[in-house]
Design a protein around this motif. Structure first.
Motif, mmCIF file in Angstrom:
data_model
loop_
_atom_site.group_PDB
_atom_site.id
_atom_site.type_symbol
_atom_site.label_atom_id
_atom_site.label_comp_id
_atom_site.label_asym_id
_atom_site.label_seq_id
_atom_site.Cartn_x
_atom_site.Cartn_y
_atom_site.Cartn_z
ATOM 1 N N ILE A 30 11.295 -8.299 5.884
ATOM 2 C CA ILE A 30 10.089 -7.907 4.393
ATOM 3 C C ILE A 30 11.604 -7.951 3.499
ATOM 4 O O ILE A 30 12.696 -7.308 3.722
ATOM 5 C CB ILE A 30 9.510 -6.278 4.678
ATOM 6 C CG1 ILE A 30 9.157 -6.576 5.863
ATOM 7 C CG2 ILE A 30 9.407 -6.086 3.679
ATOM 8 C CD1 ILE A 30 8.114 -5.320 6.272
ATOM 9 N N ALA A 36 8.379 0.401 4.609
ATOM 10 C CA ALA A 36 7.865 -0.755 5.139
ATOM 11 C C ALA A 36 9.151 -1.723 6.052
ATOM 12 O O ALA A 36 8.277 -1.674 7.495
ATOM 13 C CB ALA A 36 7.135 -1.718 4.196
ATOM 14 N N GLN A 37 9.740 -1.872 5.361
ATOM 15 C CA GLN A 37 10.545 -2.342 6.737
ATOM 16 C C GLN A 37 10.960 -1.590 7.869
ATOM 17 O O GLN A 37 10.986 -1.826 9.107
ATOM 18 C CB GLN A 37 11.782 -2.639 6.311
ATOM 19 C CG GLN A 37 12.774 -4.014 6.889
ATOM 20 C CD GLN A 37 12.474 -5.261 7.557
ATOM 21 O OE1 GLN A 37 12.144 -6.134 6.417
ATOM 22 N NE2 GLN A 37 11.820 -5.394 8.463
ATOM 23 N N ALA A 75 8.223 -0.501 10.862
ATOM 24 C CA ALA A 75 7.852 -2.437 10.944
ATOM 25 C C ALA A 75 9.294 -1.936 12.366
ATOM 26 O O ALA A 75 8.917 -2.390 13.763
ATOM 27 C CB ALA A 75 8.082 -3.038 10.080
ATOM 28 N N ALA A 118 -2.400 -0.861 2.888
ATOM 29 C CA ALA A 118 -2.779 -2.480 3.135
ATOM 30 C C ALA A 118 -1.191 -2.644 3.875
ATOM 31 O O ALA A 118 -0.820 -2.742 5.137
ATOM 32 C CB ALA A 118 -2.976 -3.664 2.055
ATOM 33 N N ARG A 119 0.577 -2.213 2.874
ATOM 34 C CA ARG A 119 1.777 -2.706 3.397
ATOM 35 C C ARG A 119 1.617 -1.576 5.062
ATOM 36 O O ARG A 119 2.201 -2.345 5.956
ATOM 37 C CB ARG A 119 2.552 -2.257 1.908
ATOM 38 C CG ARG A 119 4.001 -2.348 2.693
ATOM 39 C CD ARG A 119 4.817 -2.753 1.447
ATOM 40 N NE ARG A 119 4.840 -3.857 0.598
ATOM 41 C CZ ARG A 119 5.775 -4.229 -0.434
ATOM 42 N NH1 ARG A 119 6.147 -2.988 -0.466
ATOM 43 N NH2 ARG A 119 5.732 -5.158 -0.629
ATOM 44 N N ARG A 159 -0.636 -1.470 7.535
ATOM 45 C CA ARG A 159 -0.973 -1.849 8.129
ATOM 46 C C ARG A 159 -0.355 -2.912 8.734
ATOM 47 O O ARG A 159 -0.064 -3.506 9.676
ATOM 48 C CB ARG A 159 -2.507 -1.859 7.799
ATOM 49 C CG ARG A 159 -3.858 -0.784 7.519
ATOM 50 C CD ARG A 159 -4.835 -0.811 6.660
ATOM 51 N NE ARG A 159 -5.562 -2.198 7.545
ATOM 52 C CZ ARG A 159 -6.291 -2.306 8.762
ATOM 53 N NH1 ARG A 159 -6.543 -0.820 8.707
ATOM 54 N NH2 ARG A 159 -7.239 -3.642 9.056
ATOM 55 N N ASP A 160 0.513 -3.320 7.612
ATOM 56 C CA ASP A 160 1.069 -4.699 7.680
ATOM 57 C C ASP A 160 2.268 -4.118 9.101
ATOM 58 O O ASP A 160 2.612 -5.246 9.280
ATOM 59 C CB ASP A 160 1.163 -5.157 6.574
ATOM 60 C CG ASP A 160 -0.236 -5.907 6.029
ATOM 61 O OD1 ASP A 160 -1.111 -6.540 6.584
ATOM 62 O OD2 ASP A 160 0.441 -6.782 4.690
ATOM 63 N N THR A 161 2.383 -2.996 8.910
ATOM 64 C CA THR A 161 3.408 -3.005 10.122
ATOM 65 C C THR A 161 3.279 -2.385 11.383
ATOM 66 O O THR A 161 4.273 -2.839 11.832
ATOM 67 C CB THR A 161 4.002 -1.478 8.837
ATOM 68 O OG1 THR A 161 3.543 -0.698 9.923
ATOM 69 C CG2 THR A 161 4.746 -1.779 7.657
ATOM 70 N N GLY A 162 1.378 -2.646 11.480
ATOM 71 C CA GLY A 162 1.525 -2.127 12.788
ATOM 72 C C GLY A 162 0.985 -0.736 12.711
ATOM 73 O O GLY A 162 0.295 -0.809 13.635
ATOM 74 N N GLY A 201 -8.837 0.351 4.172
ATOM 75 C CA GLY A 201 -8.740 0.609 6.372
ATOM 76 C C GLY A 201 -8.038 1.468 6.411
ATOM 77 O O GLY A 201 -6.970 1.731 7.480
#
Length: 350
Positions: free
Chosen positions: A9, A213-214, A217, A244-245, A247-250, A281
């Motif tokens: 990221i 976020a990194q 994740a 959204a960010r 959720r993008d990390t799992g 979300g």
């Protein structure tokens, strides 16, 4: 042949932006009133309440409040009022029994398998109903000495398989400090899950930057991020982007709310909260009955009304949109479903 791994990221071009927004938060109740076009003299602002528990609210959250409306549900959550200074029988400094459950510096053990780590006393927003508004953060500084006492308390109990980062707000800490903590937790073999309780993605969504976020994740466990929004108006496009960010990390993203008189004590408000959160979300998790902390009595909704609202919500919405209605009772081994409490059933929820 060496194959390429996932693309990292990329760092934000302005990584300090959320800290600056934090510093720019409004701290003067009269400035807040002026920004909303309200007369401070008719709002029952209490200087005594503000001195006891300071006002702090980010300007982005203020932008979601309705100008000229003294009853705005977001304003009501943060404005210090005379009602906070009135004596209220049955309301205490430690409404949920944090003190007796302290298992080490900043570590609270209430529920089987879980340890709550009070990572910091800092918050980006001071909610007037906060059950830890009187918490002795100076004495319960888990970050002291590099988290050593807190980590030792968790490592010494192999029955702990989930760590909950709370506060204050754990995401008020710099990401590097969070990483140092989770790196140390990763050395404890019996930890299998991490949960983060945070209001920042709602009140200061810029905090969910690329660096955070990194970090999220790359964590070695399944992660649940439990947000705290009480009203649909707390969501906007910036909050949507932050979710959204996440959720993008799992991460699994949930919401817990508090039932508050004058804020969300109608079936329309509660339904809108669940539906708006889900559109972003976020799954509804808990709807808490108010923790009876001194200064918050004017927010209380009685149990009969709470049960009626929850029943109406269950009729209106799909089951996955209906949060569990619970109360935290000091000394219990889990959140207590309100209907079970009323019926005398001592069963608890996680």
């Amino acid at each position: 042949m060496i194959t390429a791994g996932p693309s990292p990221i990329q760092p934000d071009p302005t990584p300090q932006r959320w800290q600056q927004l934090w510093r720019d938060a409004v701290r003067d109740p009269r400035e807040l009133a002026g920004l909303l076009g309200l007369d401070p003299d008719v709002l029952a602002i209490s200087d005594a309440a503000a001195a006891q528990f300071a006002l702090r609210v980010p300007r982005g959250f203020i932008a979601r409040m309705r100008r000229g409306d003294p009853h705005d549900p977001l304003l009501r959550q943060v404005l210090p009022l005379d009602a906070e200074m009135q004596a209220s029988p049955g309301f205490s400094l430690d409404a949920v029994g944090d003190g007796p459950a302290n298992a080490g510096t900043g570590v609270i053990r209430k529920y089987r398998g879980r340890a709550l780590l009070v990572a910091t006393g800092s918050c980006a927003i001071n909610c007037r109903y906060c059950f830890r508004r009187h918490f002795p953060y100076a004495e319960q500084n888990a970050a002291a000495a590099g988290w050593s006492e807190a980590l030792a308390a968790i490592a010494a109990d192999p029955g702990i398989d989930e760590v909950i980062l709370s506060g204050g707000d754990p995401w008020s800490l710099a990401t590097a400090k969070l990483a140092a903590l989770t790196d140390a937790l990763a050395d404890i073999p019996h930890i299998r899950r991490l949960r983060v309780h945070t209001r920042l993605p709602v009140v200061l969504p810029e905090r969910v930057d690329a660096e955070l976020a990194q970090w999220l994740a790359n964590l070695p466990w399944p992660v649940a991020v439990v947000l705290h929004a009480n009203h649909a108006n707390e969501f906007d496009e910036h909050v949507d982007a932050a979710v959204a960010r996440l959720r993008d990390t799992g991460a699994t993203v949930l919401n817990q709310a508090v039932l508050l008189r004058g804020v969300n004590d109608s079936v329309d408000a509660l339904a809108a909260l669940s539906e708006r959160g889900f559109a972003a979300g976020v799954l509804p998790y808990y709807l808490h009955q108010l923790d009876r902390v001194q200064g918050a009595a004017h927010f209380e909704v009685d149990d009969a009304r709470a049960l009626e609202l929850h029943a109406q919500l269950a009729v209106r919405l799909s089951g996955y949109l209906v949060p569990r209605l619970v109360r935290e009772v000091a000394g219990d081994t889990g959140k207590r479903p309100l209907r079970a409490l009323s019926d005398g059933n001592q069963s608890t929820a996680g």
